[in-house]
Design a protein around this motif. Structure first.
Motif, PDB file in Angstrom:
ATOM      1  N   LYS A 230      -5.981  -6.585   9.054  1.00 43.39           N
ATOM      2  CA  LYS A 230      -5.723  -6.621   7.611  1.00 43.39           C
ATOM      3  C   LYS A 230      -7.026  -6.618   6.808  1.00 43.39           C
ATOM      4  CE  LYS A 230      -2.741  -8.847   4.209  1.00 43.39           C
ATOM      5  NZ  LYS A 230      -1.743  -9.907   3.962  1.00 43.39           N
ATOM      6  N   GLU A 231      -8.044  -7.308   7.323  1.00 41.95           N
ATOM      7  CA  GLU A 231      -9.334  -7.350   6.628  1.00 41.95           C
ATOM      8  C   GLU A 231      -9.948  -5.954   6.557  1.00 41.95           C
ATOM      9  OE1 GLU A 231     -12.076  -9.442   4.426  1.00 41.95           O
ATOM     10  OE2 GLU A 231     -10.214 -10.216   5.308  1.00 41.95           O
ATOM     11  N   ASN A 234      -8.128  -3.782   3.994  1.00 39.37           N
ATOM     12  CA  ASN A 234      -8.369  -4.196   2.609  1.00 39.37           C
ATOM     13  C   ASN A 234      -9.801  -3.962   2.146  1.00 39.37           C
ATOM     14  OD1 ASN A 234      -5.969  -5.305   1.292  1.00 39.37           O
ATOM     15  ND2 ASN A 234      -5.937  -6.763   2.981  1.00 39.37           N
ATOM     16  N   ASN A 235     -10.669  -3.503   3.039  1.00 38.63           N
ATOM     17  CA  ASN A 235     -12.093  -3.416   2.705  1.00 38.63           C
ATOM     18  C   ASN A 235     -12.423  -2.060   2.064  1.00 38.63           C
ATOM     19  OD1 ASN A 235     -14.866  -3.581   2.544  1.00 38.63           O
ATOM     20  ND2 ASN A 235     -15.132  -4.364   4.624  1.00 38.63           N
ATOM     21  N   ARG A 243     -18.013  -3.871  -2.512  1.00 43.91           N
ATOM     22  CA  ARG A 243     -17.332  -5.004  -3.149  1.00 43.91           C
ATOM     23  C   ARG A 243     -18.200  -6.252  -2.973  1.00 43.91           C
ATOM     24  NH1 ARG A 243     -11.673  -6.219  -0.707  1.00 43.91           N
ATOM     25  NH2 ARG A 243     -12.982  -6.760   1.075  1.00 43.91           N
ATOM     26  N   ARG A 246     -16.208 -11.418  -3.998  1.00 37.27           N
ATOM     27  CA  ARG A 246     -14.767 -11.522  -3.772  1.00 37.27           C
ATOM     28  C   ARG A 246     -14.322 -12.977  -3.798  1.00 37.27           C
ATOM     29  NH1 ARG A 246     -11.896  -9.711   1.882  1.00 37.27           N
ATOM     30  NH2 ARG A 246      -9.722  -9.789   1.211  1.00 37.27           N
ATOM     31  N   LYS A 258     -11.010 -17.589  -4.490  1.00 39.06           N
ATOM     32  CA  LYS A 258     -10.956 -16.155  -4.791  1.00 39.06           C
ATOM     33  C   LYS A 258     -11.380 -15.889  -6.234  1.00 39.06           C
ATOM     34  CE  LYS A 258      -8.108 -12.127  -3.821  1.00 39.06           C
ATOM     35  NZ  LYS A 258      -6.843 -11.634  -3.236  1.00 39.06           N
ATOM     36  N   TRP A 278      -6.732   6.273   1.954  1.00 42.37           N
ATOM     37  CA  TRP A 278      -7.000   4.939   1.416  1.00 42.37           C
ATOM     38  C   TRP A 278      -5.899   4.515   0.450  1.00 42.37           C
ATOM     39  CZ3 TRP A 278      -9.719   0.595   1.869  1.00 42.37           C
ATOM     40  CH2 TRP A 278      -9.832  -0.252   0.769  1.00 42.37           C
ATOM     41  N   GLN A 282      -3.240   1.400   0.752  1.00 44.92           N
ATOM     42  CA  GLN A 282      -3.208   0.328  -0.253  1.00 44.92           C
ATOM     43  C   GLN A 282      -1.817   0.190  -0.867  1.00 44.92           C
ATOM     44  OE1 GLN A 282      -5.911  -1.699  -0.315  1.00 44.92           O
ATOM     45  NE2 GLN A 282      -6.422  -0.209   1.295  1.00 44.92           N
ATOM     46  N   LEU A 285       0.282  -1.659   1.679  1.00 43.82           N
ATOM     47  CA  LEU A 285      -0.096  -3.084   1.697  1.00 43.82           C
ATOM     48  C   LEU A 285       0.494  -3.815   0.499  1.00 43.82           C
ATOM     49  CD1 LEU A 285      -3.861  -2.832   2.759  1.00 43.82           C
ATOM     50  CD2 LEU A 285      -2.045  -3.953   4.068  1.00 43.82           C
ATOM     51  N   GLN A 286       0.481  -3.151  -0.643  1.00 43.27           N
ATOM     52  CA  GLN A 286       1.012  -3.758  -1.862  1.00 43.27           C
ATOM     53  C   GLN A 286       2.512  -3.992  -1.733  1.00 43.27           C
ATOM     54  OE1 GLN A 286      -0.837  -4.792  -4.381  1.00 43.27           O
ATOM     55  NE2 GLN A 286       0.932  -5.588  -5.500  1.00 43.27           N
ATOM     56  N   SER A 289       3.218  -7.031   0.406  1.00 44.00           N
ATOM     57  CA  SER A 289       2.453  -8.233   0.080  1.00 44.00           C
ATOM     58  C   SER A 289       3.301  -9.411  -0.373  1.00 44.00           C
ATOM     59  CB  SER A 289       1.427  -7.919  -1.023  1.00 44.00           C
ATOM     60  OG  SER A 289       2.097  -7.546  -2.225  1.00 44.00           O
TER      61      SER A 289
END
Length: 548
Positions: A230-231, A234-235, A243, A246, A258, A278, A282, A285-286, A289
């Motif tokens: 997951k990391e 999300n990167n 980034r 964070r 955060k 990408w 995303q 993932l959204q 979530s």
């Protein structure tokens, strides 16, 4: 009659090689403080030295913890440091240390600032200098953060690079210190595979399981977990972005800190994942979530306490379901290996134990020990035997570390002699000295830890009545408290629960110390029950560990 000279404990510390180069070296500090003691007719009791250790926290500074332990026996009259910030960088830590020394009428003195805490002005100066020192450190930290923010805004990376990238010399800049970010081809295969599998609808555990079965490793050489997958997903670094910020105050708040306004800028590095992939990932993932509603009920008291009999990982809540002859769906609750749950079958297997069986066994065994004195007596006798023999292996380990330390120091002297006589190349000498210095820091830290452990080791016998009272109070509160409180208690007092190869509970390791007394006396259930442990609160108790 001539009075005895004051006994002085010298404390010295350096955190980096740079400090040593700027004149803060251990030898320079010790030499200055020894001369001071000689000049004023004071006897050096002992020198406590922390090498290569930051003053940000007192955690892990075994040489600092040793004099704080020795003060209880008043082995010296005064503690002296070259500068107060050698003792602690944080003002609150410094004041706590000085308060502990004052409790035993021991003076704290700083050579450079020329004050001691035996006077009112000295105490005032300490507080002011401590505040100034902490302000100085915080200012340095703020300046470093400001510089890192500027780097991020310009598209330059900060800190460690993620899987798929490495640092190389910048081909556009001849300066040796100028670095660039380059792709690692072998690692990019893993990264692209992760994104493509997720975009194709695979779950985090499924992806981790496939990667682990294929023998792939993370940047640090570990197996992949769902968290690691997951990391990566999300990167934004993989999409050519940088980034930063964070999380704020990570060392204290971790993920709770955060940031509301992280910096995201176009990076100077090459992207591994193109925009279309990408954005698809995303979006997925959204959609996933949200926190799903619980699809089964179950209060798991022992999550994280039971250890997998195969890999030693903490076991977590799990469930299976089956269908009865009438078509009814039945859920079965278990504790299963956490590594299997997050990393898949290449790392471990489920090794499940039924939830009810595990919890019943724990409670029954506690009750059995509580009501059968002969069983508890046998356990206490075993503890006392272990306490009397425990120092032998620790002393042997300490002797081994001392031998390794002497060998490392001998190697250091050898290379210094060779360098002074021009018999060794400078670059080779520098490399070898760095390796030896790293060994010296490691061996000295281990030596300090073992010496402290031997000092703290409590070889006095454990009193049977005391243990029985502790377990009685523990069991009394445990059976009367609501679920959340019972779970908290179990996690406070049980170190671990081990299973044998047949997945039966083998041992329940309990640990009782002063925190236990505090919890019992503060607990409303304990107060209502009239728990006699509350009367023991004022009495100091060493840690007691038993296995039932």
């Amino acid at each position: 009659m001539t009075s005895k000279p004051a006994k002085v404990a010298i404390y010295a510390r350096v955190s980096t090689d740079d400090q040593a180069e700027q004149g803060y070296s251990i030898d320079a500090q010790l030499d200055t403080l020894r001369k001071y003691c000689e000049l004023y007719g004071k006897a050096v009791y002992k020198e406590y030295v922390d090498r290569g250790i930051s003053g940000k926290s007192i955690v892990g500074r075994y040489e600092l913890q040793q004099p704080l332990k020795d003060v209880e026996e008043r082995k010296f009259d005064e503690v002296i440091v070259w500068k107060f910030n050698r003792m602690a960088r944080k003002n609150i830590d410094l004041l706590h240390i000085v308060e502990r020394l004052e409790k035993y009428n021991i003076t704290f003195r700083s050579f450079s600032e020329n004050f001691d805490t035996s006077t009112s002005m000295g105490k005032f100066a300490l507080q002011m200098m401590g505040a100034v020192g902490e302000l100085e450190r915080n200012t340095i930290v703020d300046n470093v953060k400001m510089g890192m923010k500027q780097r991020a805004k310009k598209g330059e990376h900060n800190g460690k690079l993620p899987l798929g990238y490495r640092v190389v010399p910048d081909p556009s800049n001849l300066s040796k210190r100028s670095k660039a970010v380059a792709i690692v081809p072998d690692e990019t295969i893993i990264v692209r595979k992760i994104f493509e599998l997720y975009a194709a609808g695979r779950g985090l555990k499924s992806i981790a399981n496939e990667l682990n079965h294929s023998g792939y490793k993370t940047k640090t050489g570990n197996t992949f977990s769902t968290t690691a997958i997951k990391e990566i997903l999300n990167n934004p670094f993989y999409n050519g972005k940088v980034r930063y910020n964070r999380y704020e105050n990570w060392s204290n708040k971790r993920r709770r800190g955060k940031s509301a306004e992280p910096i995201i800028a176009d990076g100077k590095h090459e992207a591994i994942i193109h925009d279309a992939l990408w954005e698809k990932v995303q979006s997925l993932l959204q959609k996933k979530s949200f926190t799903p509603s619980r699809i089964f009920n179950g209060e798991f008291l022992l999550s994280g306490l039971i250890r997998c009999p195969k890999c030693g990982s903490a076991m977590v809540a799990s469930r299976t379901r089956s269908k009865t002859k009438t078509g009814e769906i039945v859920h079965h609750l278990y504790y299963s290996c956490g590594a299997f749950r997050s990393k898949g079958s290449s790392v471990c297997s489920a090794n499940s134990i039924r939830k009810q069986d595990a919890e019943d066994e724990v409670m029954n065994r506690l009750a059995q020990v509580l009501f059968k004195d002969r069983i508890l007596k046998a356990i206490v006798d075993k503890i006392n035997h272990r306490l009397t023999t425990r120092t032998v292996p620790l002393q042997a380990e300490l002797e081994h570390i001392r031998s390794q330390l002497e060998q490392a120091e001998s190697r250091k002297r050898k290379y210094l002699d060779l360098f002074e006589h021009g018999n060794v190349d400078k670059s080779f000498f520098t490399g070898r000295m760095q390796e030896i210095q790293a060994d010296l820091i490691k061996f000295r830290a281990e030596k300090s830890r073992l010496e402290l452990e031997l000092t703290e080791d409590n070889t006095s016998p454990v009193v049977f009545e005391q243990v029985r009272e502790l377990i009685h109070g523990f069991h009394q509160v445990l059976t009367a408290a609501p679920f959340e409180q019972r779970k908290t208690m179990l996690h406070l007092f049980i170190k671990r629960i081990t299973l044998d190869t047949s997945k039966k509970i083998e041992a329940i390791e309990l640990s009782f110390d002063e925190t236990v007394d505090s919890y019992f006396s503060d607990s409303p259930v304990a107060v209502a029950a009239g728990d006699s442990l509350q009367r023991k609160q004022a009495r100091k108790r060493e840690k007691i560990e038993i296995a039932i």
